[in-house]
Write an enzyme that holds these catalytic residues in place. Sequence first.
Site, PDB file in Angstrom:
ATOM      1  N   LYS A   1       0.847  -1.190   0.000  1.00 58.18           N
ATOM      2  CA  LYS A   1       0.000   0.000   0.000  1.00 58.18           C
ATOM      3  C   LYS A   1       0.885   1.243   0.000  1.00 58.18           C
ATOM      4  O   LYS A   1       1.943   1.263   0.613  1.00 58.18           O
ATOM      5  CB  LYS A   1      -0.908   0.010   1.237  1.00 58.18           C
ATOM      6  CG  LYS A   1      -1.961  -1.090   1.226  1.00 58.18           C
ATOM      7  CD  LYS A   1      -2.834  -1.022   2.463  1.00 58.18           C
ATOM      8  CE  LYS A   1      -3.831  -2.168   2.509  1.00 58.18           C
ATOM      9  NZ  LYS A   1      -4.865  -2.059   1.479  1.00 58.18           N
TER      10      LYS A   1
ATOM     11  N   ARG B   1     -10.211 -11.801  -0.301  1.00 56.70           N
ATOM     12  CA  ARG B   1     -10.995 -12.782  -1.044  1.00 56.70           C
ATOM     13  C   ARG B   1     -10.305 -14.142  -1.079  1.00 56.70           C
ATOM     14  O   ARG B   1     -10.972 -15.170  -1.181  1.00 56.70           O
ATOM     15  CB  ARG B   1     -11.265 -12.253  -2.463  1.00 56.70           C
ATOM     16  CG  ARG B   1     -10.030 -12.051  -3.303  1.00 56.70           C
ATOM     17  CD  ARG B   1     -10.276 -11.140  -4.493  1.00 56.70           C
ATOM     18  NE  ARG B   1     -10.574  -9.776  -4.071  1.00 56.70           N
ATOM     19  CZ  ARG B   1     -10.842  -8.777  -4.915  1.00 56.70           C
ATOM     20  NH1 ARG B   1     -10.843  -8.998  -6.222  1.00 56.70           N
ATOM     21  NH2 ARG B   1     -11.105  -7.573  -4.469  1.00 56.70           N
TER      22      ARG B   1
END
Length: 519
Positions: free
Chosen positions: A298, A373
């Site tokens: 990030k 996910r």
Amino acid sequence: MFKSISVGGRGQASVLVVGHFKGQGLSEASAALDPTGAAAAAAKRPEATGEIGSIAEAFPPAGAKGKPSHTRVIVVGLGDEKKFDPQSFRSVAAAIGRRLVATKDEAFDVGLLTAVEGVKLAGNGTGKAGGKSVDLSTLGQAFGEGLGLLGWVCDEFKGSNTPDPKRRSLRVFSPSAEFDDGVERGLALAESTNFCRTLSQTPPNIATTTYIAEAAKNLAKKTGLKVRIFQGNELERERFTGLINVGKASESPPLMVRLEYVPEGRGGAKGARAGRAAKPLVLIGKTMCYDSGGLSLKVNNGMVGMKRDKDGGCAVLGAMHAIATIIKPRRPVVALLAVAENSISDEAYRPDDVLRYRNGVTVEVTNTDAEGRLVLADALCWACDQENPAAIIDLATLTGGVVTALGSTYCGMFCEDDEFRAQVEKAAGLAGERVWRLPMHDEYRDMMKSPIADILNSNPNRKAHPIQGAAFLSFFVKDNVPWCHLDIAGVHVSEKNAGPYIDGPTGWGVRLLAHLADL
């Protein structure tokens, strides 16, 4: 906010709270609660708009005719009478609570019921057309939730440089046992929600993966839930591919938490046997204790707040607390928490890796920051293979795209089963937690196809970003299993101090899941 909140008991309140609708003064019955007329006069002042939660105050003079029994009267707005919904009482209670914190009062009489007596509801708490009379228990529950949510405090991480705040207890008096029962139930549901909020607030150096496992064990010990922790070689044996790969760069080991609620003998022995034999509702929570993005790091300040990437799992834990202690549904409920930390080391999984899941689906990793996910896929596979579920619902802070689409007003909901979706929407209405259905179509699933493996974990094309996440997860759910995916990235935290929330975690989903288990 408050040290504790209780209902009824001995003592006398110095504060009376009455209510009025927008564009209206006090009803005759409400005005009669303050024989001095001070409350009726306050309801005519400009600040008494009648908007939900608006406040005007009156101070009955001690020597006034009518012998006032209260030294302060709070006149609170109830909104538009034509749109009245019991769920608005959360905001009403929060407005009252905030004022009582400021005035340092410790008890109040609820004089609101006279204002709503005979009013027909615009909705029944489910978002559907109303026309019914007010249910005092439902009204009280919303009121208790509003006070309880407002009362959340998490200052255990304050140090010696912060003065110890002097918080007061609050006592609620009402003329209705039915309303009181509702308030107590609402306070209990708020307690379960606040349990979730405290877990969310806990920093990542404390709330590690093993910390979450211990929290689940402690919850099971206190409530009678069954608990099992999958870790180490068990992850390999059960082919929890996502957890193994996402979590292998961290010193905090990945694990899967399973909690189970088994119904007791409601309805006699026959009913108990039927309940235990029923297919379970399965609750799944994304529980990323921290998300650095992995090797797809990030940027800038994108990591700030990533301790809250575990909020799906925190909500599931809070819901199991409510299910075991308050709701006690007739059917079994299973919770699965996919717990890991997405970190960086020479062991980290990489873009270009291909993962093979227990259902045979292979995944090409294109972005290690699309890790949630990957771990949810493990839980979905297990649920379909091992739990014989009646339905599955998962909660996840999955995509920034859902925040772009819906902001912080609605949670993104993906559910193609009409009957199950209706149940989720009803539970959302009862909880006052808004959901908005987003589309699913085979074209979105086609977006996830990989030239190397079966599917990608993230398509570099940013179109339909939140739907990509749901489309990915759909590959791990069997066609005959009702399934709902809730992307809570926009609603799991409040950015302002308003209503029943301060800026911080909201515990979104706890009450929705608890109500869903009871439908």
